[in-house]
Design an enzyme around this catalytic site. Structure first.
Site, short mmCIF file in Angstrom:
data_model
loop_
_atom_site.label_atom_id
_atom_site.label_comp_id
_atom_site.label_asym_id
_atom_site.label_seq_id
_atom_site.Cartn_x
_atom_site.Cartn_y
_atom_site.Cartn_z
N HIS A 1 -8.71 3.76 -2.67
CA HIS A 1 -7.45 3.39 -2.31
C HIS A 1 -6.80 2.81 -3.33
CE1 HIS A 1 -3.79 2.10 -0.61
NE2 HIS A 1 -4.36 1.12 0.25
N CYS B 1 0.78 -1.27 0.01
CA CYS B 1 0.02 -0.09 -0.04
C CYS B 1 0.70 1.38 -0.12
CB CYS B 1 -0.76 -0.13 1.29
SG CYS B 1 -2.18 -1.31 1.13
N CYS C 1 -0.52 2.55 6.65
CA CYS C 1 -0.32 1.40 7.05
C CYS C 1 0.12 0.27 5.97
CB CYS C 1 -1.21 0.70 7.98
SG CYS C 1 -2.66 0.63 6.84
#
Length: 406
Positions: free
Chosen positions: A358, A91, A388
């Site tokens: 996202h 991510c 995160c």
């Protein structure tokens, strides 16, 4: 030691990451090339012999695989002398692209480097690259692997975040994103996407649901309860955290990040690099950091990464004006605010991944872009973006506005 400056940044609108999403007909290199062209139109970077183009990609397989940065450069028709590199840390891949570019500038090994990111989630699903946590039983047993959604529910259980808490946060994210778009806060950065015939495909984030309320969110079913209970992942998590009698499954599709398509690009350089192009910097990259944590809990380290980045500057959480904390799940941001002591007014003022989506490889670049736009809009100085990361990591980057050079 040199300073690394941000000269400009662009991003695409985020399209729904499914076959009926507005961007699903485009390839990853199409999206990457469009961002590079848009950035070049604003900065002229391709004429100044940039040292590299660094793209973040979360799942680098199939059309999103190989060296997407180099492929996108060639696809865009830029000089063949400009190289390209792709980096991946799940991510945070886009933010790591920025940090990689900044580190080279600070070290004096580059005057102009483009950092960017791409993720077309309608084409390449999450975890499309596979890996040992999908196939290696010994590895899974050793690290007590559970899917991220189970980690999010475990985190909410450990830190006392109820279904009402996470739904309230998600409803506020939708409200903030709707206000930001209605007030045109993203207008300076968004690149509208058109097809080859010039027809508009998308000019605003498509995933948003402005009518969302706590009441509508309360009607959604927990997204990860089945895999936790029937798939055995709850038991794995509880073996690692025996103080948890039962996992409270509070996360749904409405209070977790959205699956979307998107891309972004940013020009980072030294003072000399910007002067070659006649550009004034918008911000400097002050520090960055990455940390690791228990891979079962996985998602609780953004505050630790931020603290490490700020410690390098002799700063505290209270010294930062604005934060962009990726909304992977609502509990992640709630925990960040509780551990850091930062109030919600300074965190994600324009919504985030819950409301707008996202796009994994691009999100970090979008967060810094949004952070810089908001610092300028509100006439504030210092901001931090943090995410995160799967398998128990987090990354953070601190930026500070500058007024150009004398």
């Amino acid at each position: 030691m040199n300073e690394a400056y941000i000269y400009d940044a662009v991003r695409s609108p985020r399209g729904k990451g499914r076959p009926d999403g507005a961007l699903h007909t485009l390839s990853p290199i199409d999206m990457g090339a469009r961002m590079l062209k848009a950035l070049d139109e604003r900065t002229g970077f391709s004429k100044a012999d940039p040292e590299d183009v660094v793209f973040g990609v979360g799942d680098g397989v199939f059309d999103q695989g190989s060296n997407l940065a180099r492929s996108a450069m060639l696809h865009a028709g830029f000089p063949v002398e400009i190289p390209g590199e792709t980096v991946s840390r799940f991510c945070s891949s886009g933010l790591d692209a920025i940090n990689t570019a900044a580190a080279r500038v600070i070290a004096g090994q580059g005057d102009l480097i483009v950092a960017g990111g791409v993720e077309m989630m309608s084409l390449i699903p999450i975890a499309g690259t596979g890996g040992p946590n999908g196939s290696d039983a010994k590895f899974n047993d050793t690290v007590a692997f559970v899917p991220q959604g189970i980690s999010a529910d475990l985190m909410a259980t450990l830190y006392g975040h109820s279904r009402e808490d996470v739904d309230a946060y998600a409803a506020e994210s939708q409200k903030r994103a709707a206000a930001a778009w209605s007030e045109g806060r993203f207008a300076g950065s968004i690149v509208e996407i058109r097809d080859d015939e010039g027809e508009l495909l998308l000019d605003r984030d498509e995933y948003m649901r402005p009518s969302t309320t706590r009441e509508t969110l309360a009607q959604l079913r927990p997204a990860f309860q089945g895999m936790g209970e029937k798939g055995g992942f709850d038991a794995i998590a509880r073996r690692r955290y025996p103080e948890v009698a039962a996992i409270n499954h509070v996360h749904t599709a409405g209070n977790s990040s959205g699956i979307v398509d998107g891309a972004a690009a940013m020009l980072i350089g030294s003072r000399e690099g910007g002067e070659r192009l006649g550009l004034k910097p918008r911000a400097r990259i002050r520090s960055f950091a990455s940390v690791g944590m228990d891979p079962t809990l996985m998602l609780a380290a953004p505050s630790d990464a931020t603290a490490r980045a700020l410690n390098r500057l002799g700063m505290e959480f209270s010294d930062v004006d604005l934060y962009e904390v990726n909304e992977a799940f609502a509990t992640v941001v709630l925990h960040f605010m509780e551990k850091s002591g930062v109030d919600h007014a300074r965190v994600n003022p324009n919504g985030g991944g819950i409301s707008m989506g996202h796009p994994i490889g691009a999100t970090g670049v979008m967060l810094i872009n949004t952070l810089l736009d908001e610092l300028e809009r509100t006439d504030k100085q210092v901001g931090v973006a943090t995410l995160c990361v799967g398998e128990g990591m987090a990354v953070a980057t601190c930026i500070e506005r500058v007024e150009g050079f004398a």
